[in-house]
Design a protein around this motif. Structure first.
Motif, PDB file in Angstrom:
ATOM      1  N   PRO A 132       1.240   7.732  -7.245  1.00  0.00           N
ATOM      2  CA  PRO A 132       1.107   8.204  -5.861  1.00  0.00           C
ATOM      3  C   PRO A 132      -0.010   7.453  -5.130  1.00  0.00           C
ATOM      4  CG  PRO A 132       0.078   9.756  -7.369  1.00  0.00           C
ATOM      5  CD  PRO A 132       0.734   8.693  -8.214  1.00  0.00           C
ATOM      6  N   GLY A 133      -0.131   7.701  -3.839  1.00  0.00           N
ATOM      7  CA  GLY A 133      -1.214   7.103  -3.059  1.00  0.00           C
ATOM      8  C   GLY A 133      -0.799   5.828  -2.360  1.00  0.00           C
ATOM      9  N   THR A 134      -1.792   5.122  -1.829  1.00  0.00           N
ATOM     10  CA  THR A 134      -1.500   3.900  -1.073  1.00  0.00           C
ATOM     11  C   THR A 134      -2.446   2.774  -1.452  1.00  0.00           C
ATOM     12  OG1 THR A 134      -3.001   4.594   0.684  1.00  0.00           O
ATOM     13  CG2 THR A 134      -0.687   5.152   0.974  1.00  0.00           C
ATOM     14  N   SER A 135      -3.234   2.944  -2.524  1.00  0.00           N
ATOM     15  CA  SER A 135      -4.232   1.906  -2.815  1.00  0.00           C
ATOM     16  C   SER A 135      -3.889   1.078  -4.044  1.00  0.00           C
ATOM     17  CB  SER A 135      -5.623   2.525  -2.881  1.00  0.00           C
ATOM     18  OG  SER A 135      -5.741   3.335  -4.009  1.00  0.00           O
TER      19      SER A 135
ATOM     20  N   ASP B 141      -6.522   8.449  -0.279  1.00  0.00           N
ATOM     21  CA  ASP B 141      -5.272   7.674  -0.253  1.00  0.00           C
ATOM     22  C   ASP B 141      -4.211   8.361   0.584  1.00  0.00           C
ATOM     23  OD1 ASP B 141      -6.143   5.921  -2.218  1.00  0.00           O
ATOM     24  OD2 ASP B 141      -4.142   5.904  -3.134  1.00  0.00           O
TER      25      ASP B 141
ATOM     26  N   GLY C  65       3.744   7.757  -1.584  1.00  0.00           N
ATOM     27  CA  GLY C  65       2.516   8.167  -0.926  1.00  0.00           C
ATOM     28  C   GLY C  65       1.938   9.354  -1.663  1.00  0.00           C
TER      29      GLY C  65
ATOM     30  N   VAL D  54       2.401   0.837   4.177  1.00  0.00           N
ATOM     31  CA  VAL D  54       2.177  -0.078   3.043  1.00  0.00           C
ATOM     32  C   VAL D  54       3.374  -1.014   2.846  1.00  0.00           C
ATOM     33  CG1 VAL D  54       1.862  -0.223   0.538  1.00  0.00           C
ATOM     34  CG2 VAL D  54       0.610   1.489   1.845  1.00  0.00           C
TER      35      VAL D  54
ATOM     36  N   ILE E 218      -4.464   0.995   5.452  1.00  0.00           N
ATOM     37  CA  ILE E 218      -3.189   0.775   4.778  1.00  0.00           C
ATOM     38  C   ILE E 218      -3.300  -0.374   3.792  1.00  0.00           C
ATOM     39  CG2 ILE E 218      -0.854  -0.098   5.188  1.00  0.00           C
ATOM     40  CD1 ILE E 218      -0.849   1.717   7.668  1.00  0.00           C
TER      41      ILE E 218
ATOM     42  N   GLU F 251      -5.317  -0.777   1.466  1.00  0.00           N
ATOM     43  CA  GLU F 251      -6.690  -1.168   1.156  1.00  0.00           C
ATOM     44  C   GLU F 251      -7.103  -0.586  -0.196  1.00  0.00           C
ATOM     45  OE1 GLU F 251      -8.612  -3.178   2.514  1.00  0.00           O
ATOM     46  OE2 GLU F 251      -7.762  -3.507   4.509  1.00  0.00           O
TER      47      GLU F 251
END
Lengths: 282, 292
Positions: free
Chosen positions: A169-172, B38, A8, A205, B141, B143
């Motif tokens: 990193p991140g969630t996309s 994010d 994340g 995720v 989430i 996306e």
């Protein structure tokens, strides 16, 4: 088996975990999928043996055939084309290389060239016994789109090895591209409100992608109990806790993998793999 | 004219949000934004009270009507992203994790069984905080389109600043050098790069500095936790001197900063010794550069 190391949030210790794990287990392969900022090789210092440019398709308009009808621009989901009275502008930074424009053009006026977005480098990290196989993607500065490069780097995953993928990193998009197809995901976090917030996002995720996962708490003695309580509440296996350690932090700042100077730590990372195998059997 | 400052770092975890939150306490007549859509964190310290919430439609996604599908497989053939799976029970299905939403499958399907529908990729908010208003967002989430959402957040902040006659926007940026970062820095008055004296910190700082130079945006640098490795700190100083980049602050490693964060406070309101003093001074430097 493919193990992705994600978090994340940046700066929680993904690369520390991924590189030290790769150095501690037999038959391993390390792939740096954080192509925007690949850091693994600062620690692993692999001998790079192959370099391969990675390109994405980019439309080329044949002005002799184009009637400036505007269909390509209208059908592009990414606004990567603009049709003026007497020319078509292509915006490479918006183009996904999907092929819609050449497919829909009624005059067959669009062909595809290639735009280089980065490089995939492969090599080995010499080790006692068997060498660690290494691969990384490096995105060119100024290129906005990393997923095609991540995808290319992942094609070098060797099925006979335990593949450790260092995620961005991140969630996309870049993270999804990295995690897609992973057998297990290690989520690295730290015991602070920031760490917990980003861990919750990352858990969302991996749950949505239906990837089995476990948590590692880095700098475990530097914050509060909220992450531990969250994992208990959510029934998430807590696989490792690494206390804040000045030796480790200093070794990190100099680019020295912790396990090369500390055989006890190497055993701990070996045990981590055992724990992952156990989780996958349940 | 409204000035805009974006704080980035290349590498995550170097202290971007810590610095941004401190600036929120120091500067006046401004809008804060969190452009790290994010993994937004600024709200943890600023504790915003949401005034307005809107959904973010980032684009369209394909939907397959299985009652029309003849299982011909054309969609899978044309797709360049492995976005169509072939399931032994369900036949051809869209794999949303691989799909790029380009619509080629919809164009190619001979039965017109695939259509593109608007997809809500997240939410954005205008909020009230003790330090003024804030525009922030939450990407759904798994996306995509975070770059577009970053652009939207900045546009809304600008609109709000204009409406309220404010002169400054401070953006907490995302990590990396990709699409969200590009969206967070283009057209800003100044970028402040927060780095730390580790090899990875230096490596990533060099990449974002290159990115800013690529877009011709003025850059200043702040070294966080400089005391953890003085040799590397010196390397950063030399790198910046070589490029003519001003280092506006060097913050020592200070465990109190972590205590402040755990207490959800910024380092101005929560006394962190030298760090608090240096950040105060740093804001003056940054302001001077922006107003110049």
């Amino acid at each position: 088996m493919i193990i992705a190391v994600a978090s994340g949030k940046g700066g929680t210790g993904k690369t520390t975990i991924a590189t030290n794990l790769a150095l501690s287990i037999p038959q391993a392969q390390y792939i740096d999928c954080d192509v925007e900022e690949p850091n693994g090789n600062l620690f692993l210092k692999a001998e790079i043996q192959q370099k391969e440019d990675v390109g994405v398709p980019l439309p080329h308009i044949d002005s002799a055939l184009c009637t400036y009808c505007g269909i390509c621009a209208k059908d592009c989901e990414f606004n990567a084309l603009a049709v003026l009275k007497d020319r078509v502008m292509v915006f490479p930074e918006l183009c996904h290389g999907c092929g819609v424009c050449s497919y829909v053009c009624p005059e067959k006026a669009i062909s595809e060239g290639e735009k280089i977005i980065g490089v995939v480098e492969r090599g080995v990290v010499p080790q006692e016994g068997e060498d660690l196989v290494f691969c990384q993607g490096v995105l060119n500065v100024g290129e906005p789109m990393s997923p095609p490069l991540i995808k290319k780097a992942k094609t070098y995953a060797e099925p006979t090895r335990t593949v450790i993928m260092d995620a961005p990193p991140g969630t996309s998009c870049p993270v999804i591209q990295t995690l897609n197809g992973a057998d297990f995901c290690l989520l690295v976090t730290e015991p602070t409100p920031f760490g917990l917030n980003d861990l919750e996002l990352a858990v969302g995720v991996v749950r949505q992608m239906k990837i089995p996962f476990g948590v590692i708490i880095n700098r475990s003695d530097s914050g509060d109990q909220s992450v531990v309580e969250y994992c208990q509440r959510e029934n998430i296996p807590l696989l490792m806790e690494i206390p804040l350690n000045r030796d480790l932090a200093f070794a990190y700042s100099k680019g020295i993998p912790y396990v090369t100077e500390n055989s006890e730590a190497k055993d701990q990372f070996g045990q981590l793999l055992v724990a992952i195998h156990k989780e996958l059997q349940v | 004219m409204i000035k805009e400052l974006t704080i980035i770092s290349g590498k995550g975890g170097t202290g971007k949000t810590t610095i941004t939150a401190a600036f929120a306490s120091l500067c006046e007549n401004k809008i804060m934004t969190d452009c790290d859509v994010d993994a937004a964190d600024l709200h943890l310290i600023l504790q915003p009270e949401v005034l307005r919430q809107e959904s973010f439609i980032g684009g369209r996604a394909p939907v397959m009507d299985k009652s029309i599908c003849t299982e011909c497989g054309t969609c899978q053939e044309v797709c360049r992203f492995n976005g169509i799976d072939l399931d032994p029970d369900k036949g051809y299905t869209i794999n949303s994790f691989a799909c790029d939403n380009c619509a080629l499958c919809a164009f190619a399907c001979p039965e017109e069984a695939i259509s593109m529908v608007d997809s809500v990729n997240g939410n954005w908010f205008i909020s009230k905080t003790p330090y003024g208003k804030m525009v922030h967002a939450k990407l759904g989430i798994a996306e995509d389109n975070s770059g577009k959402l970053v652009t939207l957040v900045r546009q809304q902040a600008k609109k709000l600043a204009e409406d309220e006659g404010l002169s400054l926007i401070v953006n907490d940026g995302p990590p990396g050098i990709g699409c969200p970062v590009t969206a967070a820095i283009t057209g800003t008055s100044l970028v402040l790069v927060v780095t730390e004296p580790t090899l990875s910190g230096i490596h990533d700082m060099e990449r974002v500095v290159d990115l800013c130079r690529h877009f011709q945006i003025p850059v200043q640098v702040c070294i966080n936790k400089y005391s953890i490795n003085l040799v590397n700190t010196q390397k950063i100083r030399e790198y910046c001197a070589h490029l003519g980049i001003a280092i506006v602050g060097e913050l020592p490693f200070e465990p109190l900063v972590n205590k402040a964060l755990v207490a959800r406070q910024n380092v101005i309101d929560f006394e962190c010794g030298a760090v608090t003093r240096v950040v105060r001074k740093m804001w003056q430097e940054v302001e001077k550069q922006m107003m110049a």
